[in-house]
Write a protein that holds these residues in place. Sequence first.
Motif, short mmCIF file in Angstrom:
data_model
loop_
_atom_site.label_atom_id
_atom_site.label_comp_id
_atom_site.label_asym_id
_atom_site.label_seq_id
_atom_site.Cartn_x
_atom_site.Cartn_y
_atom_site.Cartn_z
N SER A 4 0.83 -1.21 0.00
CA SER A 4 0.00 0.00 0.00
C SER A 4 0.86 1.26 0.00
CB SER A 4 -0.92 -0.03 1.22
OG SER A 4 -1.68 1.14 1.32
N ARG A 5 1.93 1.24 0.78
CA ARG A 5 2.82 2.39 0.83
C ARG A 5 3.48 2.63 -0.53
NH1 ARG A 5 5.75 0.67 4.44
NH2 ARG A 5 4.50 1.44 6.19
N ARG A 6 3.84 1.59 -1.24
CA ARG A 6 4.52 1.71 -2.55
C ARG A 6 3.58 2.30 -3.60
NH1 ARG A 6 4.69 -1.01 -7.01
NH2 ARG A 6 3.35 -2.62 -6.16
N LYS A 7 2.28 1.88 -3.57
CA LYS A 7 1.33 2.38 -4.56
C LYS A 7 1.08 3.87 -4.37
CE LYS A 7 -1.14 -1.93 -5.42
NZ LYS A 7 -2.43 -2.62 -5.34
N ARG A 8 0.99 4.31 -3.11
CA ARG A 8 0.78 5.74 -2.88
C ARG A 8 1.96 6.55 -3.39
NH1 ARG A 8 -1.20 4.05 2.15
NH2 ARG A 8 0.77 4.66 3.11
N GLN A 9 3.14 6.06 -3.24
CA GLN A 9 4.32 6.77 -3.73
C GLN A 9 4.30 6.86 -5.26
OE1 GLN A 9 7.58 4.65 -2.04
NE2 GLN A 9 7.32 5.58 0.02
N ASP A 10 3.86 5.77 -5.93
CA ASP A 10 3.82 5.79 -7.40
C ASP A 10 2.83 6.81 -7.91
OD1 ASP A 10 5.73 3.85 -7.43
OD2 ASP A 10 4.31 2.18 -7.73
N ARG A 11 1.64 6.96 -7.26
CA ARG A 11 0.66 7.91 -7.71
C ARG A 11 1.17 9.34 -7.57
NH1 ARG A 11 -3.11 4.43 -5.17
NH2 ARG A 11 -3.10 5.79 -3.33
N ASN A 12 1.85 9.60 -6.55
CA ASN A 12 2.40 10.95 -6.33
C ASN A 12 3.41 11.32 -7.40
OD1 ASN A 12 0.81 11.29 -4.07
ND2 ASN A 12 2.42 10.58 -2.64
N ARG A 13 4.18 10.37 -7.90
CA ARG A 13 5.17 10.67 -8.94
C ARG A 13 4.50 10.97 -10.28
NH1 ARG A 13 8.27 6.59 -6.31
NH2 ARG A 13 7.40 5.05 -7.76
N ASP A 14 3.32 10.42 -10.59
CA ASP A 14 2.67 10.60 -11.90
C ASP A 14 1.99 11.95 -12.05
OD1 ASP A 14 3.56 8.13 -12.59
OD2 ASP A 14 1.66 7.10 -12.06
N GLN A 15 1.58 12.74 -11.08
CA GLN A 15 0.89 14.03 -11.18
C GLN A 15 1.87 15.12 -11.63
OE1 GLN A 15 -0.92 14.78 -7.44
NE2 GLN A 15 -2.53 13.21 -7.71
N PRO A 16 1.40 16.23 -12.60
CA PRO A 16 2.27 17.33 -13.06
C PRO A 16 2.60 18.27 -11.94
CG PRO A 16 0.04 17.60 -13.90
CD PRO A 16 0.07 16.29 -13.25
N ILE A 17 3.76 18.92 -12.12
CA ILE A 17 4.26 19.79 -11.10
C ILE A 17 3.43 21.05 -10.99
CG2 ILE A 17 6.26 21.18 -10.37
CD1 ILE A 17 8.02 19.09 -11.71
N TYR A 18 3.00 21.61 -12.18
CA TYR A 18 2.26 22.86 -12.14
C TYR A 18 0.93 22.70 -11.48
CZ TYR A 18 -0.54 21.19 -16.12
OH TYR A 18 -1.34 20.47 -16.96
N SER A 19 0.34 21.68 -11.67
CA SER A 19 -0.94 21.47 -11.03
C SER A 19 -0.82 21.65 -9.53
CB SER A 19 -1.46 20.06 -11.34
OG SER A 19 -2.63 19.81 -10.63
N ASN A 20 0.23 21.21 -9.03
CA ASN A 20 0.44 21.36 -7.60
C ASN A 20 0.64 22.81 -7.25
OD1 ASN A 20 0.20 18.64 -7.15
ND2 ASN A 20 2.42 18.26 -7.38
N GLU A 21 1.34 23.58 -8.16
CA GLU A 21 1.62 24.95 -7.85
C GLU A 21 0.37 25.77 -7.91
OE1 GLU A 21 4.60 26.09 -10.61
OE2 GLU A 21 6.24 25.17 -9.47
N VAL A 22 -0.52 25.50 -8.92
CA VAL A 22 -1.76 26.23 -9.02
C VAL A 22 -2.60 26.00 -7.79
CG1 VAL A 22 -3.92 26.44 -10.30
CG2 VAL A 22 -1.77 26.28 -11.52
N GLN A 23 -2.71 24.77 -7.46
CA GLN A 23 -3.51 24.46 -6.27
C GLN A 23 -2.93 25.14 -5.06
OE1 GLN A 23 -3.66 20.25 -6.09
NE2 GLN A 23 -5.03 20.02 -7.88
N LYS A 24 -1.64 25.19 -5.02
CA LYS A 24 -0.99 25.82 -3.90
C LYS A 24 -1.26 27.29 -3.89
CE LYS A 24 3.53 26.50 -1.79
NZ LYS A 24 4.98 26.23 -1.91
N ASP A 25 -1.28 27.93 -5.13
CA ASP A 25 -1.50 29.35 -5.21
C ASP A 25 -2.90 29.70 -4.82
OD1 ASP A 25 -0.49 32.02 -6.10
OD2 ASP A 25 -2.20 31.78 -7.47
N HIS A 26 -3.84 28.86 -5.15
CA HIS A 26 -5.23 29.12 -4.78
C HIS A 26 -5.41 29.06 -3.28
CE1 HIS A 26 -6.99 28.05 -9.04
NE2 HIS A 26 -6.33 29.22 -9.00
N ARG A 27 -4.68 28.22 -2.64
CA ARG A 27 -4.84 28.08 -1.20
C ARG A 27 -4.29 29.30 -0.49
NH1 ARG A 27 -3.35 22.72 -2.38
NH2 ARG A 27 -1.21 23.20 -1.78
#
Length: 360
Positions: A321-344
């Motif tokens: 379970s721990r390995r699968k969560r790590q794999d999902r985190n690697r597949d998401q784009p970097i900017y998406s995280n930044e936008v979400q971060k900027d909105h917060r």
Amino acid sequence: MKKDEHQFCFRIKTNEEKEKWAGKPGVQLRVTELHVEAPEEVTEGETADLTCKTTCNLTDPTFIWYKNGRPLTTKAIKNNQLHLQTVSSEDAGSYSCAVGGSQHLRSTAHSLRVRYPPKNVSVSISPSGEIVEGGSVTLTCSSDGNPPVKIYTWFKGSTPVGEGKTYSISNMRSEHSGEYTCQSRNDHGERRSTAVQINVLYHPKTASVSTNPSGEIVEGSSVTLTCSSDGNPPVKIYTWFKEGGTSSVGSGQNYSIINITADHTGLYYCVAQNDHGAERSAGVPVFFKGYPLILYVAVGVGVCMITVFLTVVLWRRLSESRRKRQDRNRDQPIYSNEVQKDHRTHPPPEDKSSVYTNVG
């Protein structure tokens, strides 16, 4: 008879008062009679000779001997002599003699005493009958001896236990049982009586219980309890009880429990009884130990293996379970995280044109 031997004289009397004569010195009468010459006392085993004597001149007389008034027919009579080769206590008595043809003229009696060691030694018990523990008993020693016995010694087995003609035991106990004899002694020897048996009756003592087999008792097995006790007469009635119970659970010297279960656990005791009382033993534990030890070991090993297996499975699942969560985190784009971060951190500007849009 010899008692008639005296001095005799005569006397003459007339009818005249003063005319009296006496012949003196008179005549001496002497009586010759038989008499016995013998020792006054002899010791048993010795030789004794008794002689019948007279001063009369007799021609080839025949002598007759008497003992205690009865004629003797023994061959030990020779001429005027009675020969006792080996004197015994039975030879003591009163002896007299006479000449044949004049048996009515017997000699004066001569008493022959015989010294001998104790004989006919015996023991009597009082009271007779059963001897019960706590009671009393008196033993009395009787014997025949000359001189009379004055020294008595009492023995239990070979051990001296008392002195005197009587021996008393009070507050009788079981250890007083055994064979008793008395030894009588005088100046010429000693002799011991035949043994008398004293058998002390008592209630059961030292009742105890043993188990077979001893040690661990497991479910389904069997155990035998045995009651032992000392009593006189021997115990014949045994009753078994379980502590806390209201009635007996068995009888007989042995009590067996077959196919033991947990219901059989507890303390067991026996009551031993004879004609004079009863005795209870101490309680003996009978504990149910459950299944055999090997079964406990097998169950323990099985539980440990299952625990290890479940631990491994759980660990593997958590790791996956721990390995699968790590794999999902690697597949998401970097900017998406930044936008979400900027909105917060900085909310987006309000679109004023949207008002007009909604009104129109």
